[in-house]
Design an enzyme around this catalytic site. Structure first.
Site, short mmCIF file in Angstrom:
data_model
loop_
_atom_site.label_atom_id
_atom_site.label_comp_id
_atom_site.label_asym_id
_atom_site.label_seq_id
_atom_site.Cartn_x
_atom_site.Cartn_y
_atom_site.Cartn_z
N GLN A 15 0.84 -1.19 0.00
CA GLN A 15 0.00 0.00 0.00
C GLN A 15 0.88 1.24 0.00
O GLN A 15 1.89 1.31 0.70
CB GLN A 15 -0.91 0.01 1.23
N CYS A 45 -7.08 6.18 5.48
CA CYS A 45 -6.46 6.36 6.79
C CYS A 45 -6.89 7.69 7.42
O CYS A 45 -6.68 8.75 6.83
CB CYS A 45 -4.95 6.31 6.69
N ASN A 145 -15.46 -3.88 4.53
CA ASN A 145 -14.58 -3.80 5.69
C ASN A 145 -15.32 -3.05 6.80
O ASN A 145 -16.10 -2.16 6.52
CB ASN A 145 -13.30 -3.05 5.28
N GLY A 146 -15.07 -3.42 8.02
CA GLY A 146 -15.62 -2.68 9.14
C GLY A 146 -16.49 -3.51 10.06
O GLY A 146 -17.47 -4.10 9.62
N ASP A 147 -16.10 -3.57 11.32
CA ASP A 147 -16.87 -4.24 12.37
C ASP A 147 -17.06 -5.73 12.12
O ASP A 147 -18.13 -6.28 12.39
CB ASP A 147 -18.22 -3.56 12.59
N ARG A 170 -9.10 -4.57 12.36
CA ARG A 170 -9.04 -4.59 13.83
C ARG A 170 -9.55 -5.90 14.41
O ARG A 170 -9.12 -6.30 15.49
CB ARG A 170 -9.83 -3.41 14.42
#
Length: 179
Positions: A15, A45, A145-147, A170
């Site tokens: 990246q 980001c 993406n996410g949670d 995460r």
């Protein structure tokens, strides 16, 4: 030093982030020469040290600059090109569909969408409906993406949004076995 990898690390994506199209094109060429099989541009980001340079999610405030970067990198990049983005800078300036369509028009091969706004950081709940709207707006692969903290949530995200894949960030920090 950041570009050193082991031969077993394949396929390898690297990246890059920045604001200057020429520098980004050079960076893309550098990572490909270093062995990257895919180049990803960071448009997501929200970290202060990245945003204050105008890079990362700060670019979502400037679609024209994103277009110049994507065009320059696409010309310099001989491998698949992807982006990781957010829903927009803020709820008042949601532009995920615009950026996704722009990316597709510039020759981006796939995109990952984190459905929070830059101003949220990682607070609040990810709005998976945004992923579904992006998926409907473009023909290139869309990664949600996410949670996602449990395997069942990855399947739920795919079923709910029709996305082509799931990126876990995460969720892997405290549970690396999630995969």
């Amino acid at each position: 030093d950041y570009l050193r990898t082991h031969p077993d690390e394949k396929p390898l994506a690297m990246q890059i982030f920045g604001v200057d199209p020429k520098t980004m094109a050079l960076a893309a060429d550098m990572v490909v020469q270093a062995g990257a099989d895919m180049v990803d541009i960071n448009l997501g980001c929200p970290v202060k040290k990245v945003v204050k340079t105008g890079a990362g999610s700060a670019l979502l405030k400037n679609p024209h600059q994103i277009e110049k970067i994507l065009q320059a990198v696409r010309l310099a990049c001989s491998v698949p090109l992807t982006i990781k983005m957010r829903a927009g800078w803020s709820p008042q300036t949601e532009n995920a569909l615009e950026i996704a369509r722009l990316a597709e028009a510039c020759g981006v091969d796939a995109l990952t969408i984190h459905p929070r706004f830059a101003v949220q950081g990682f607070s609040g709940q990810a709005d998976w409906d945004i992923i579904g709207r992006v998926k409907q707006a473009v023909t290139i692969p869309v990664i949600g993406n996410g949670d996602v903290f449990r395997p069942a949530q990855a399947l739920e995200l795919m079923e709910r949004t029709d996305c082509d894949g799931v990126m876990i960030g995460r969720g892997a920090i405290n549970s690396p076995w999630i995969f």
